[in-house]
Scaffold this active site. Sequence first.
Site, short mmCIF file in Angstrom:
data_model
loop_
_atom_site.label_atom_id
_atom_site.label_comp_id
_atom_site.label_asym_id
_atom_site.label_seq_id
_atom_site.Cartn_x
_atom_site.Cartn_y
_atom_site.Cartn_z
N GLY A 1 -7.99 0.80 -8.00
CA GLY A 1 -9.13 0.00 -7.57
C GLY A 1 -10.02 0.78 -6.61
N GLU A 2 -10.92 0.05 -5.94
CA GLU A 2 -11.87 0.70 -5.04
C GLU A 2 -11.26 0.94 -3.66
OE1 GLU A 2 -16.23 -0.78 -6.43
OE2 GLU A 2 -14.94 -2.33 -5.59
N LYS B 1 -7.55 -0.20 0.39
CA LYS B 1 -7.51 0.05 -1.05
C LYS B 1 -7.30 -1.26 -1.79
CE LYS B 1 -6.08 4.79 -0.47
NZ LYS B 1 -5.41 5.95 -1.09
N ASP C 1 1.42 11.55 -10.18
CA ASP C 1 -0.03 11.69 -10.32
C ASP C 1 -0.57 12.61 -9.23
OD1 ASP C 1 -2.51 11.23 -11.53
OD2 ASP C 1 -2.97 9.56 -10.20
N ILE D 1 -16.05 3.81 -0.10
CA ILE D 1 -16.00 5.27 0.03
C ILE D 1 -15.40 5.98 -1.18
CG2 ILE D 1 -15.98 5.32 2.56
CD1 ILE D 1 -12.93 5.55 2.45
N GLY D 2 -14.98 5.20 -2.17
CA GLY D 2 -14.44 5.85 -3.36
C GLY D 2 -13.69 4.90 -4.26
N GLY E 1 -9.85 4.57 -6.27
CA GLY E 1 -8.49 5.09 -6.42
C GLY E 1 -7.92 4.77 -7.78
#
Length: 296
Positions: free
Chosen positions: A29-30, A44, A141, A23-24, A26
Site C-alpha cells: 500500500g501507500e 504504511k 523481497d 511519500i511513496g 510500499g
Amino acid sequence: MDSQVPCFEIDHSEVDMDEATRIGEGAYGEVFLVNWRGTEVAAKTIRSTIASNPKAKNTFLKELALWQQLRHPNIVQFLGVLKHSDRLIFLTEYLRNGSLYDILKKKGRLDTKTAISYALDIARGMNYLHQHKPHAIIHRDLTPRNVLQDEAGRLKVTDFGLSKIAQEKDSYGYKMTGGTGSYRYMAPEVYRRESYGKSVDVFSFALILHEMFQGGPSNRAETAEQIADKRAYEDSRPPLSSFLYPEPIKMLLKECWHKNPDCRPTFEEIILQLEVIEQDFQNEKAMKACSSCVVL
C-alpha cells in the site's frame, strides 16, 4: 488481536492521517509521513483487499507482531499498528535519507569503500533475520527499495510483509510463487516455483551489491520478468567488468548468485569475507599513500 504476541496498538486519534504527506508506495500500500507523539514517523497503509480479508489480515498482523520483537541497528524499527476505520495502518521509524534505490539513482556508481560499507550494513541486518530463533526469518523481497538510510548514513533493511518464518523442520522448504517478490532480484528457484530456503535472500543481496558498483541495474532494455526468466533457465548473470569490480568482490558475487542454492554462502560468511575485503582495501590505500610520500 488474534496473534499470540499482540501488536502494539496505537489509538487512531494519536495520528492525524488527514494531515499526512504521501511519500511513496510500499509492497502492500501507500506510505505516508505523519506526526506521532511529536516525532515524524512513516505510516504504511495496507490495501483494503488484505485488510478486509480476516484470514489475510490475521496473517499480516502475526508477521507485524514478529517484526515488533526485532531489534538491530540494521533493521528498520516497527512501532505499532494504528486501527483506523476499515484500513489497517502500521507505523515504523522514518528514515529521511530515502532508499538505496534513491541513492543509486542520484549518485550512480558508488566508490569501493562506500559500497563495501553499505554491503556490510545489509549483510548484518540480514544475518540477524536469518539467525532469528526459533526459526529463521526469510525476507523474500530484498531489493534496493527495501533498504533505507538513516541520518548517520547507515543502511537498514525494511518491509518484512513478504517474509515468512522458515520452519527448519520442513525439509521441503516453502513454495513461493513467481509473482511474489521483485523479479529483477528474484532467485532462480523462486522464479521456477521450487522449494527454497534462506539463500534466496543471498541471491538478491548479490544483485544489490552488483548494482552498487555499477550504479544501477544492468539489462535495462529487458523487462524484469525477462531477466528473471533468463537467470532461471539460461543461468544468465550480470556482467562483471574488471574495471568496476575488484577481484574479491567478483568472487563473492559469483558465490552469492550461484545456481545451486546450497553453494551460496550464509550472511555470516559474507560478513567475514566483506570485513577482510574492507581491511585489505584500507591497507592497500594506506600503502599507496605511503609510497607517494616524498622524503625531504
